[in-house]
Design a protein around this motif. Structure first.
Motif, PDB file in Angstrom:
ATOM      1  N   GLY A 202       0.822  -1.204   0.000  1.00  0.00           N
ATOM      2  CA  GLY A 202       0.000   0.000   0.000  1.00  0.00           C
ATOM      3  C   GLY A 202       0.858   1.256   0.000  1.00  0.00           C
ATOM      4  N   LEU A 203       0.280   2.350   0.391  1.00  0.00           N
ATOM      5  CA  LEU A 203       0.968   3.639   0.408  1.00  0.00           C
ATOM      6  C   LEU A 203       1.899   3.719   1.609  1.00  0.00           C
ATOM      7  N   ILE A 204       3.186   3.977   1.358  1.00  0.00           N
ATOM      8  CA  ILE A 204       4.192   4.022   2.412  1.00  0.00           C
ATOM      9  C   ILE A 204       5.074   5.262   2.237  1.00  0.00           C
ATOM     10  N   HIS A 205       5.905   5.532   3.248  1.00  0.00           N
ATOM     11  CA  HIS A 205       6.864   6.637   3.158  1.00  0.00           C
ATOM     12  C   HIS A 205       7.930   6.336   2.115  1.00  0.00           C
ATOM     13  N   ALA A 206       8.503   5.127   2.184  1.00  0.00           N
ATOM     14  CA  ALA A 206       9.432   4.579   1.179  1.00  0.00           C
ATOM     15  C   ALA A 206      10.861   5.102   1.272  1.00  0.00           C
ATOM     16  N   ASP A 207      11.154   6.032   2.191  1.00  0.00           N
ATOM     17  CA  ASP A 207      12.535   6.535   2.283  1.00  0.00           C
ATOM     18  C   ASP A 207      12.859   6.952   3.720  1.00  0.00           C
ATOM     19  N   LEU A 208      12.584   6.053   4.670  1.00  0.00           N
ATOM     20  CA  LEU A 208      12.754   6.378   6.088  1.00  0.00           C
ATOM     21  C   LEU A 208      14.190   6.196   6.566  1.00  0.00           C
ATOM     22  N   ARG A 209      15.144   6.661   5.786  1.00  0.00           N
ATOM     23  CA  ARG A 209      16.543   6.586   6.202  1.00  0.00           C
ATOM     24  C   ARG A 209      16.820   7.624   7.284  1.00  0.00           C
ATOM     25  N   LEU A 210      17.994   7.526   7.901  1.00  0.00           N
ATOM     26  CA  LEU A 210      18.327   8.398   9.021  1.00  0.00           C
ATOM     27  C   LEU A 210      18.200   9.869   8.652  1.00  0.00           C
ATOM     28  N   ALA A 211      18.563  10.225   7.422  1.00  0.00           N
ATOM     29  CA  ALA A 211      18.514  11.623   6.998  1.00  0.00           C
ATOM     30  C   ALA A 211      17.099  12.172   6.967  1.00  0.00           C
ATOM     31  N   ASN A 212      16.097  11.285   6.966  1.00  0.00           N
ATOM     32  CA  ASN A 212      14.709  11.727   6.906  1.00  0.00           C
ATOM     33  C   ASN A 212      13.983  11.555   8.236  1.00  0.00           C
ATOM     34  N   LEU A 213      14.771  11.499   9.311  1.00  0.00           N
ATOM     35  CA  LEU A 213      14.223  11.459  10.661  1.00  0.00           C
ATOM     36  C   LEU A 213      14.709  12.682  11.423  1.00  0.00           C
ATOM     37  N   LEU A 214      13.901  13.122  12.349  1.00  0.00           N
ATOM     38  CA  LEU A 214      14.311  14.163  13.291  1.00  0.00           C
ATOM     39  C   LEU A 214      14.078  13.618  14.693  1.00  0.00           C
ATOM     40  N   VAL A 215      15.137  13.591  15.499  1.00  0.00           N
ATOM     41  CA  VAL A 215      15.043  13.094  16.866  1.00  0.00           C
ATOM     42  C   VAL A 215      15.170  14.271  17.818  1.00  0.00           C
ATOM     43  N   SER A 216      14.197  14.382  18.718  1.00  0.00           N
ATOM     44  CA  SER A 216      14.191  15.447  19.718  1.00  0.00           C
ATOM     45  C   SER A 216      13.712  14.851  21.029  1.00  0.00           C
ATOM     46  N   GLY A 217      14.659  14.660  21.974  1.00  0.00           N
ATOM     47  CA  GLY A 217      14.284  14.045  23.243  1.00  0.00           C
ATOM     48  C   GLY A 217      13.743  12.644  23.004  1.00  0.00           C
ATOM     49  N   THR A 218      12.510  12.412  23.417  1.00  0.00           N
ATOM     50  CA  THR A 218      11.895  11.103  23.250  1.00  0.00           C
ATOM     51  C   THR A 218      10.982  11.050  22.025  1.00  0.00           C
ATOM     52  N   HIS A 219      11.149  11.997  21.115  1.00  0.00           N
ATOM     53  CA  HIS A 219      10.320  12.042  19.916  1.00  0.00           C
ATOM     54  C   HIS A 219      11.151  11.683  18.686  1.00  0.00           C
ATOM     55  N   THR A 220      10.608  10.840  17.820  1.00  0.00           N
ATOM     56  CA  THR A 220      11.185  10.546  16.514  1.00  0.00           C
ATOM     57  C   THR A 220      10.159  10.954  15.472  1.00  0.00           C
ATOM     58  N   ARG A 221      10.521  11.948  14.662  1.00  0.00           N
ATOM     59  CA  ARG A 221       9.574  12.496  13.682  1.00  0.00           C
ATOM     60  C   ARG A 221      10.010  12.113  12.273  1.00  0.00           C
ATOM     61  N   LEU A 222       9.034  11.973  11.387  1.00  0.00           N
ATOM     62  CA  LEU A 222       9.284  11.633   9.990  1.00  0.00           C
ATOM     63  C   LEU A 222       9.200  12.895   9.144  1.00  0.00           C
ATOM     64  N   ILE A 223      10.162  13.081   8.253  1.00  0.00           N
ATOM     65  CA  ILE A 223      10.126  14.203   7.324  1.00  0.00           C
ATOM     66  C   ILE A 223      10.349  13.671   5.908  1.00  0.00           C
ATOM     67  N   ASP A 224      10.269  14.573   4.943  1.00  0.00           N
ATOM     68  CA  ASP A 224      10.590  14.301   3.544  1.00  0.00           C
ATOM     69  C   ASP A 224       9.819  13.103   2.981  1.00  0.00           C
ATOM     70  N   PHE A 225       8.558  13.334   2.673  1.00  0.00           N
ATOM     71  CA  PHE A 225       7.714  12.317   2.053  1.00  0.00           C
ATOM     72  C   PHE A 225       7.833  12.358   0.519  1.00  0.00           C
ATOM     73  N   ASP A 226       8.900  12.926   0.006  1.00  0.00           N
ATOM     74  CA  ASP A 226       9.057  13.144  -1.424  1.00  0.00           C
ATOM     75  C   ASP A 226       8.996  11.850  -2.233  1.00  0.00           C
ATOM     76  N   ASP A 227       9.426  10.727  -1.640  1.00  0.00           N
ATOM     77  CA  ASP A 227       9.402   9.455  -2.363  1.00  0.00           C
ATOM     78  C   ASP A 227       8.278   8.545  -1.902  1.00  0.00           C
ATOM     79  N   CYS A 228       7.321   9.076  -1.132  1.00  0.00           N
ATOM     80  CA  CYS A 228       6.220   8.216  -0.701  1.00  0.00           C
ATOM     81  C   CYS A 228       5.531   7.632  -1.940  1.00  0.00           C
ATOM     82  N   GLY A 229       5.114   6.392  -1.828  1.00  0.00           N
ATOM     83  CA  GLY A 229       4.523   5.727  -2.976  1.00  0.00           C
ATOM     84  C   GLY A 229       3.928   4.396  -2.579  1.00  0.00           C
ATOM     85  N   ILE A 230       3.566   3.617  -3.561  1.00  0.00           N
ATOM     86  CA  ILE A 230       2.899   2.346  -3.345  1.00  0.00           C
ATOM     87  C   ILE A 230       3.933   1.227  -3.367  1.00  0.00           C
ATOM     88  N   SER A 231       4.006   0.470  -2.280  1.00  0.00           N
ATOM     89  CA  SER A 231       4.982  -0.607  -2.202  1.00  0.00           C
ATOM     90  C   SER A 231       4.634  -1.512  -1.025  1.00  0.00           C
TER      91      SER A 231
END
Length: 327
Positions: A202-231
């Motif tokens: 189905g529809l996924i982020h598809a590029d959840l590498r370290l460069a596309n994460l933001l870590v702040s304290g106990t939060h892990t956020r996802l950024i850069d959905f530019d390659d999101c697609g069906i897989s």
């Protein structure tokens, strides 16, 4: 064109179409896209993304933004696109080279890009967030006209793969070419058996590498959905290991991700069994990418032995010695 002066002119042309006074652009990165940090004297900070030409259509970008809107409405902390003066959120620019480029402005998100020294607990949080992402994907009614790329063996590692041809990658030899071709035949057969049912694909982020994460304290956020697609949904874990599939901590990252995912979502034995194939396919996809980006700082930072390590990973996978603890 990656001339900074040219890119800054494009950025300022885009910013003129937003309700931002005295905005200052600072170049953050030049990779697939060009990313600027945008500061204003009294307003919030933003991020401006200049899309690489010829990769995504405006309809594809609009579909990405529609999914981000829907994810944000469910409480997920994802990038939020900002409207321009005319209410539109995609700007189309034409620079001196005459090539049209799309641009999107997002709200700023706090956090730090992690390195391989990342606390494995952050991978558990990533697993939980990804499970929520996938649950939303499975139930979300996509709007009319929704279109994103489909990530399958053909588009990732086939002769016309979107990121380049792996046989053309630096360091390729005839034995390595035969090894990889054999691995990909087996991967394709395993994926065909695994299937593309709604629980697996189905529809996924598809590029959840370290460069596309933001870590702040106990939060892990996802950024850069530019390659999101069906897989395949499990491809999101394969992508989380990008470039570091053979890192000594990779098995711990996988275990923590799976534990976090399993606490929120559902995993089957088939999901675990297919994971090594998806990881080796991603590594080969990245090998192709290094061939088309050989002059970039990111590829050069991988080291001269990265291709050789990729071949070693393929040998290990072929012999059942890669991520074997998942079986």
């Amino acid at each position: 064109m990656t001339d900074p002066a040219f890119l800054y002119r494009l950025a300022h042309a885009a910013l003129a179409q937003y309700p931002l006074r005295d905005a200052r652009a600072s170049l953050l990165s030049i990779s697939e896209n060009v990313v600027f940090r945008i500061d204003t004297p009294s307003g919030p900070r933003h991020v401006l993304r200049l899309h690489r030409p010829g990769y995504h259509t405006a309809a594809e970008i609009g579909s990405e933004l529609a999914w981000l809107d829907a994810l944000h409405e469910t409480g997920l902390d994802v990038p939020q696109p900002r409207p321009g003066l005319d209410g539109g959120r995609i700007r189309t620019l034409s620079g001196a080279d005459g090539i049209p480029r799309h641009a999107v402005l997002f709200g700023w998100m706090e956090g730090t890009e992690p390195t391989t020294d990342i606390d494995p607990a952050a991978f558990a949080r990533l697993g939980r967030v990804t499970a929520r992402l996938h649950a939303h994907s499975r139930h979300w009614q996509r709007p009319p006209g929704f279109t994103r790329k489909v990530w399958t063996p053909a588009t990732m590692t086939g002769p016309d793969a979107l990121w380049g041809r792996w046989p053309d990658a630096p360091g390729m030899t005839a034995p390595a070419r035969d090894l990889i071709a054999g691995c990909l035949r087996t991967v394709a057969a395993q994926l065909a058996d695994y299937g593309t049912g709604p629980e697996q694909f189905g529809l996924i982020h598809a590029d959840l590498r370290l460069a596309n994460l933001l870590v702040s304290g106990t939060h892990t956020r996802l950024i850069d959905f530019d390659d999101c697609g069906i897989s395949w949904f499990m491809h999101d874990l394969a992508a989380a290991l990008s470039f570091y599939e053979d890192h000594p901590q990779a098995p711990r990252w996988v275990d923590h991700w799976l534990a976090g995912y399993g606490a929120t979502g559902k995993l089957t034995q088939a999901d675990l069994d297919i994971l090594p194939a998806l990881v080796i396919q991603r590594r080969i996809q990245l090998l192709a990418w290094t061939g088309t980006h050989a002059q970039t700082q990111q590829v050069q930072s991988l080291g001269r032995d990265w291709a050789g390590r990729t071949f070693a990973l393929c040998h290990a996978w072929k012999n059942g010695q890669f991520l074997r603890h998942l079986g």
